[in-house]
Motif scaffolding. Structure first.
Motif, mmCIF file in Angstrom:
data_model
loop_
_atom_site.group_PDB
_atom_site.id
_atom_site.type_symbol
_atom_site.label_atom_id
_atom_site.label_comp_id
_atom_site.label_asym_id
_atom_site.label_seq_id
_atom_site.Cartn_x
_atom_site.Cartn_y
_atom_site.Cartn_z
ATOM 1 N N MET A 201 0.827 -1.216 0.000
ATOM 2 C CA MET A 201 0.000 0.000 0.000
ATOM 3 C C MET A 201 0.856 1.259 0.000
ATOM 4 S SD MET A 201 -2.811 0.814 2.943
ATOM 5 C CE MET A 201 -1.887 1.966 3.963
ATOM 6 N N THR A 202 2.035 1.185 0.641
ATOM 7 C CA THR A 202 2.884 2.378 0.732
ATOM 8 C C THR A 202 4.082 2.331 -0.205
ATOM 9 O OG1 THR A 202 4.129 1.407 2.567
ATOM 10 C CG2 THR A 202 2.276 2.821 3.141
ATOM 11 N N LYS A 203 4.454 1.157 -0.706
ATOM 12 C CA LYS A 203 5.720 1.061 -1.441
ATOM 13 C C LYS A 203 5.609 0.599 -2.898
ATOM 14 C CE LYS A 203 9.126 -0.812 1.091
ATOM 15 N NZ LYS A 203 9.749 -1.773 2.024
ATOM 16 N N SER B 5 12.897 -6.998 -4.569
ATOM 17 C CA SER B 5 12.443 -5.889 -3.722
ATOM 18 C C SER B 5 11.246 -5.140 -4.305
ATOM 19 C CB SER B 5 13.594 -4.897 -3.561
ATOM 20 O OG SER B 5 13.843 -4.241 -4.800
ATOM 21 N N PHE C 287 11.484 -2.172 -5.187
ATOM 22 C CA PHE C 287 11.986 -1.378 -6.316
ATOM 23 C C PHE C 287 11.696 -2.111 -7.628
ATOM 24 C CE2 PHE C 287 14.803 0.018 -2.774
ATOM 25 C CZ PHE C 287 14.323 1.305 -2.697
ATOM 26 N N SER D 119 7.646 -1.917 -8.059
ATOM 27 C CA SER D 119 7.144 -0.606 -8.485
ATOM 28 C C SER D 119 7.525 -0.319 -9.936
ATOM 29 C CB SER D 119 7.646 0.498 -7.552
ATOM 30 O OG SER D 119 9.053 0.555 -7.548
ATOM 31 N N THR D 120 8.679 -0.844 -10.353
ATOM 32 C CA THR D 120 9.118 -0.612 -11.731
ATOM 33 C C THR D 120 8.119 -1.160 -12.751
ATOM 34 O OG1 THR D 120 11.453 -0.642 -11.094
ATOM 35 C CG2 THR D 120 10.954 -1.109 -13.417
#
Lengths: 276, 276
Positions: A60-62, A255, A257, A260-261
């Motif tokens: 939810m946050t990342k 991760s 990262f 999100s990518t």
């Protein structure tokens, strides 16, 4: 159901809610992003099932998903990964007990009284969401990360017609043959491996497949890739002639990262199916 | 300088690095996102200064900035908000000491030996970045949140020519008249309020202004808005005829859900200036 927080977010609302869960016999917390369109009527819903050690909060946050969900007018639900609380069994290991529900109904003690995550995610939470929010439960899709990717794939294949599309980030796709799986299935489901097969994406792909598109991303530098076993699922997908896109992404790891990518593409993939 | 981690992220690299800081007399950690373009040569740099209680990590994982920075070919640096460690003074309050450096050079004990965040962010860290990474230090811009918005605005106005553009999310813009400011300036800078003026964005706007574009977003439902005092800065901007866009965003609060919602526009705003 109790509202823990509601924050304006990309024109919509990012909420966190707690409710007394019958399936898990404890309070359960989830995050729900509703895009602006939900003010005018029901919107499609994309599930995000999280990985080991996560609560409702991590993705939810990342994961950066709200940006793209807002663009597509899609709601996002972020369930917790296990029952929690003082009376709930746990283990010192990060990959068993609280934070590691593996999206199964435990049949073994001490897990059985609370660890009923399959029923929670497939029955109780959908009913609660449909009753309380402007969601079009006829238009659902599902994704997840790692253990949550395992959950997304196994649930999608086990409930034909429920989800229009399924995707996953670095999913555990062959848990019956992995240390991320055998340990937990032994604990939750018992020694008889026959009970495990219903919770193995590779075995389910061989047996049933999925009536819709499948998208999987896994990083070539994923530090857990030997536990994920993408090659097993890839073989099963090809053998079945399943409609699917399986991508190995160069240099990416396990991760957020990585997640999100590729989130924009996953949300767009689901939007194509939800608005088809 | 030691590499703590490097993760593939939106085609580039999200790194975390630690180094022995001379200014702060302790080890300092920062995050640096380098877009794919940095492999071929120096890229512009956008600073993100964080708010109270944050480390280098909060904005790096929750603000969603890498997506847009990758699109624009811009690097992002996420400094910590204070010195840290066992020998470093702190306070039980969340808004003083570690996590609350306020981007000033402390002149008072017990803060003076380590709390030299102005020098760290304006001199030591830029020099370190320029030496060790493919960054075009002639093309810098700066933004920040809350206390970090205060830092971004005061630093940008105090170093003419350093930054091509400045923006902020819910910045503390008049700390000499706010409980988020008077307490900390008294502790770090002493009772003499004359020393405070150099660290007040509203006073600096009245005195100097900024030679470039300014963008500020503040949520109308920001729970701390009475401490931020956007009206003071708005008055000063208008009186000075400063090139600026000041927006009050309906319904948004002080959280990262607010920041991430408007991050795309802030990065695009800085890209316009950096590539002009």
């Amino acid at each position: 159901m109790e509202t823990i927080s509601e924050n304006a977010c990309f024109g919509g609302t990012q909420g966190v809610y707690t409710h007394a869960s019958e399936a898990c016999a404890c309070d359960m917390t989830f995050g729900l992003f509703q895009p602006a369109e939900a003010r005018d009527g029901p919107v499609p819903l994309l599930w995000f099932l999280s990985g080991l050690t996560c609560t409702h909060e991590n993705a939810m946050t990342k994961a950066g998903a709200q940006s793209w969900a807002a663009e597509q007018g899609i709601a996002l639900v972020f369930p917790d990964t296990s029952p929690r609380g003082e009376g709930v069994a746990s283990d010192d290991a990060y990959d068993l007990g609280q934070g590691a529900g593996f999206y199964v109904n435990a049949t073994q003690d001490p897990w059985k009284p609370h660890f009923q995550m399959w029923d929670y995610v497939t029955e109780e939470l959908p009913a609660l969401l449909g009753e309380n929010f402007a969601l079009d439960m006829e238009r659902q899709a599902i994704t997840g990360h790692s253990m949550g990717g395992h959950g997304a794939l196994t649930i999608a294949m086990s409930l034909p017609g429920r989800f229009r599309s399924v995707s996953a980030f670095a999913p555990i796709v062959h848990p019956t043959a992995s240390d991320w799986g055998r340990k937990q299935f032994t604990a939750y489901l018992g020694e008889d491996e026959a009970a495990w097969a219903a919770h193995d994406a590779t075995l389910l792909m061989r047996e049933r497949g999925f009536d819709g598109p499948v998208l999987i991303d896994t990083g070539t530098n994923d530090q857990f890739i030997d536990l994920l076993k993408p090659e097993s699922f890839a073989e099963a997908v090809s053998a079945r002639r399943q409609q699917a896109t399986l991508r190995l992404q160069p240099g990416y790891d396990h991760s957020y990262f990585f997640i999100s990518t590729f989130m924009e593409e996953h949300v767009a993939f689901h939007a194509d199916a939800l608005y088809a």
